[in-house]
Design an enzyme around this catalytic site. Structure first.
Site: not given
Length: 366
Positions: A41, A101, A130, A254
């Site tokens: 795409r 992870r 994050c 954050h």
């Protein structure tokens, strides 16, 4: 003669992939060539790197032929499919998804905290979540100076942590609300869930899916990633960690309230902790209540550092403290941390895979 590297960015058209390119452009990595990869795409779109225009290509296994280093942020299923292929061709990959992870063969790295584990890589290195990244950066100097027994964190996570589409939805919902129109929630808290709720002018105490124990998967990640980063064991009993994660109507950045209990209570104080944080790698101390100085997401957006303030003791429990931690979730929480890892690999001459075919088989079995 300076060694140069052929680099690929997987997921180059996304919010994090775009920032990976920007951070790579500003990095110390000597880039010989760059390949931008994404889905079909996005193939054909143009992007500029160090004054040269590049065309985004559709990702295929052969896309990694001749590539030395891969920066990846295209979703877990894409990482699962393509990163073993990249390693098989001799590339080292830094992955920003959650897929690898918790693999025991994959280092989970925040350079300010545990870059030493990079020497044990088998071709794939993982970027932590994050919200975990900024917390462990802030905790590292405290951990080194005073030890840590327990961490309790509540997060206030920006819409962009759920992707560009969630960020766009927040902006649309805000406009709808201010025009007294019904807000059309289609993505949050979880894209594939049965129910969706608006984030604009709201708080959502759900990030990712719920596990059987009533914790969300985001909370699970913070708990077990913290243990793996500090002790190389996702189930370590050497530290207690628990979390509550909340999505807030902020575009980028954050925030976290972090409550922690130190081991060396007789040596710690709020001032000593402030001094340790002020000297910590990648940290900026903003902590002066008399001047109303404390970190804010709006000021952290676009910056690589992690900002810390509101350091104060728990007056009811000796050896326990609070702090407030803020960082740009798309930079330190993703793109910049990945490029930092790549810089460490280059500096330590670790951009190589000892046995590509063996590593490929190891990861294909995952």
């Amino acid at each position: 003669m300076v060694k140069e590297y052929n680099v690929a960015i997987l997921g180059a058209s996304g919010a994090v992939g775009t920032r990976m390119r920007e951070q790579l452009e500003q990095s110390t990595i000597p880039v010989k060539s760059l390949k931008l990869l994404a889905s079909n795409r996005s193939a054909g779109k143009k992007s500029t790197f160090r004054g040269k225009e590049y065309t985004i290509e559709e990702t295929k296994p052969e896309s990694f032929d001749g590539i030395d280093l891969v920066l990846s942020s295209a979703g877990g299923s894409v990482s699962k499919r393509f990163l073993p292929e990249a390693v098989r061709r001799g590339a080292v990959a830094v992955d920003n998804t959650s897929y690898f992870r918790m693999d025991k063969n994959v280092p989970l790295v925040v350079p300010e905290v545990n870059s030493g584990v990079l020497k044990n890589h088998h071709g794939i290195i993982s970027n932590p979540n994050c919200s975990t990244i900024q917390m462990v950066v802030a905790l590292k100097p405290i951990f080194d100076a005073f030890g840590l027994k327990q961490v309790i964190v509540s997060t206030y996570q920006a819409a962009s942590g759920a992707g560009q589409s969630a960020w766009n939805e927040l902006e649309r919902e805000s406009s709808e609300y201010l025009k007294d129109q019904k807000m059309q929630a289609k993505i949050l808290p979880v894209k594939g869930a049965e129910k969706h709720y608006p984030l604009a002018f709201n708080l959502l105490p759900q990030i990712d899916v719920f596990e059987d124990d009533a914790y969300t998967h985001e909370e699970w990640k913070m708990i077990h990633e913290t243990k793996k980063i500090f002790f190389d064991d996702m189930n370590s009993s050497k530290i207690k960690v628990t979390a509550t994660t909340v999505r807030v109507p902020v575009p980028v950045g954050h925030g976290e309230t972090v409550y922690f209990q130190v081991e060396k209570a007789n040596e710690a104080s709020a001032e000593a902790i402030q001094n340790a944080v002020a000297d910590g790698a990648g940290l900026v101390l903003q902590d002066d209540p008399s001047q109303q100085l404390y970190p804010q997401p709006i000021n952290a957006a676009g910056k690589r550092e992690t900002f810390v303030g509101r350091i104060r003791p728990d007056l009811e429990n000796d050896g326990s403290y609070w702090m407030w931690v803020v960082s740009d979730n798309l930079l330190k929480g993703a793109a910049w941390n990945a490029v930092q890892i790549a810089e460490e690999l280059v500096k330590k001459d670790l951009v190589r895979v000892a046995d590509p075919e063996k590593s490929y088989e190891m990861y294909k079995e995952n």
